[in-house]
Design an enzyme around this catalytic site. Structure first.
Site, mmCIF file in Angstrom:
data_model
loop_
_atom_site.group_PDB
_atom_site.id
_atom_site.type_symbol
_atom_site.label_atom_id
_atom_site.label_comp_id
_atom_site.label_asym_id
_atom_site.label_seq_id
_atom_site.Cartn_x
_atom_site.Cartn_y
_atom_site.Cartn_z
ATOM 1 N N ASN A 199 47.534 46.436 44.042
ATOM 2 C CA ASN A 199 46.433 45.648 43.496
ATOM 3 C C ASN A 199 45.134 46.389 43.801
ATOM 4 O OD1 ASN A 199 44.436 43.795 42.867
ATOM 5 N ND2 ASN A 199 45.409 42.078 43.901
ATOM 6 N N ARG B 58 48.502 45.399 39.220
ATOM 7 C CA ARG B 58 47.458 44.576 38.623
ATOM 8 C C ARG B 58 46.599 45.493 37.765
ATOM 9 N NH1 ARG B 58 41.775 43.310 41.221
ATOM 10 N NH2 ARG B 58 40.966 41.750 39.779
ATOM 11 N N HIS C 134 40.563 37.427 36.383
ATOM 12 C CA HIS C 134 41.171 36.675 37.489
ATOM 13 C C HIS C 134 42.347 35.814 36.994
ATOM 14 C CE1 HIS C 134 37.233 36.765 40.079
ATOM 15 N NE2 HIS C 134 37.981 37.826 40.287
ATOM 16 N N ARG D 103 27.123 40.689 41.252
ATOM 17 C CA ARG D 103 26.986 40.574 39.798
ATOM 18 C C ARG D 103 26.147 39.350 39.441
ATOM 19 N NH1 ARG D 103 33.303 41.327 38.388
ATOM 20 N NH2 ARG D 103 33.530 41.477 40.636
ATOM 21 N N GLU E 158 47.697 36.975 44.609
ATOM 22 C CA GLU E 158 47.870 37.736 43.374
ATOM 23 C C GLU E 158 49.069 38.672 43.452
ATOM 24 O OE1 GLU E 158 43.475 38.288 41.453
ATOM 25 O OE2 GLU E 158 43.849 39.367 43.320
#
Length: 362
Positions: free
Chosen positions: A6, A65, A154, A215, A350
């Site tokens: 990931n 991922r 996500h 961000r 994840e």
């Protein structure tokens, strides 16, 4: 064994799973990665040195991922040259992530040419979003010719959390309306109706939506033109400002919320403002998604901040039981007796979701 890689913009989480049981054999993270190709080689060397494997080919499958899958990928795929080429083509839409994701894939193929590799795309879960939600109100030709639309990100985390919520509530996922809130250095919120994503805060890139660590999230697009044309800032620098120098960092010069909360307790005005802005914008999305969904079964917090910050949870949503919220360990319910829906904290995983999807595909 299945190895899950990931890759973030500057880190690699990796977990080695037992193929049959999905139990973790080993997991770790490399942070502040400067050169991804070498970092992946270091991971394999470490697994061999620690005797989890004798050689890389002992790993039966590699799950990756991949942040951006565009419109072509709405489910996991076994990686071949066509998939590699498409991930390359999508680099302009996810310049911080897809190159790192691709490095992992290419490194494995270089070391084990016959390796079975699976790509699990962050955008895939959001491919169910209806057209009225993913088309931007600009000339339609930009969507037709250039694929400019909302993609969402996500998705692997939101999908995993939705399934875990269904288990917790002991109800079928396709019967549930949920709002899932992933808060970390990158933040997103998703409206899930009858188990599928119908809207999400991130958009064409991971820059849209909530205020994040570095961000900006939603801003007036004219600001970009003003920065370039009136103030005279170079477009590359504007991109750097919006992605790496904005959000929490832009307001109080820090993006680690733990440090910001400490400063706020010491009456630092910019730290207080940053927290208030962060929570206010989450509230706006919760309110709009409640209206879109109608009745909801649960609101779920996840991610590093969502799982570990009682303050942020309390400031973003009503009907929280303060005692439960402040004392929750790992996962559970934090709503008070008056709440018309469940309010949950559920840790995301994840890598486990990628392992599950990789195993299911194979």
């Amino acid at each position: 064994m299945v190895l899950i890689l990931n890759s973030g913009s500057s880190s690699i989480k990796y977990k080695l799973f037992h193929t049959n049981t999905n139990k973790i054999i080993f997991s770790s993270i490399i942070e502040n990665v400067q050169e991804f190709h070498q970092a992946f080689k270091d991971i394999f060397d470490r697994l061999i040195q620690m005797k989890y494997i004798d050689k890389i080919s002992d790993i039966q499958a590699f799950g990756h991922r991949v942040v951006h899958g565009g419109e072509k990928f709405n489910k996991p795929v076994i990686i071949n040259q066509n998939v590699i080429d498409e991930i390359k083509n999508l680099i302009p839409l996810a310049p911080l992530h897809n190159p790192a994701n691709l490095d992992g894939i290419l490194t494995v193929f270089k070391l084990v040419p016959d390796a079975i590799q699976v790509a699990v795309f962050d955008t895939a879960f959001h491919q169910s979003i209806p057209k009225e939600a993913y088309i931007y109100p600009i000339s339609y030709k930009f969507y037709e010719k250039y694929g400019i639309r909302k993609y969402g990100f996500h998705g692997t985390s939101h999908h995993y959390i939705a399934k875990q919520t269904a288990k917790h509530l002991n109800k079928p996922l396709n019967s549930l309306n949920l709002i899932t809130i992933h808060l970390g250095n990158g933040d997103s919120i998703t409206a899930i109706k009858n188990g599928i994503s119908i809207d999400t805060s991130m958009g064409f890139t991971p820059l849209e939506g909530l205020m994040m660590g570095t961000r900006c999230g939603d801003i007036d697009p004219e600001i970009v033109l003003y920065l370039e044309n009136t103030i005279g800032i170079d477009p590359k620098e504007v991109d750097n400002i919006l992605n790496k120098q904005s959000g929490l960092k832009g307001i109080c010069d820090k993006n680690d919320l733990r440090d910001i909360i400490k400063d706020a307790k010491n009456k630092d005005e910019k730290a207080i403002l940053a927290i208030d802005m962060f929570c206010y914008r989450i509230k706006k999305y919760i309110g709009s998604y409640k209206e879109i969904l109608g009745d909801i079964d649960a609101i779920v917090f996840t991610g590093g901040i969502g799982e570990n910050s009682p303050l942020i949870r309390e400031k973003t949503i009503t009907n929280i039981d303060k005692i439960k919220n402040n004392n929750i360990k790992n996962s559970g319910e934090i709503q008070n007796d008056k709440s018309p829906y469940k309010i949950l904290v559920i840790p995301t995983d994840e890598e486990l979701e990628i392992a599950i999807q990789t195993k299911k595909l194979l």
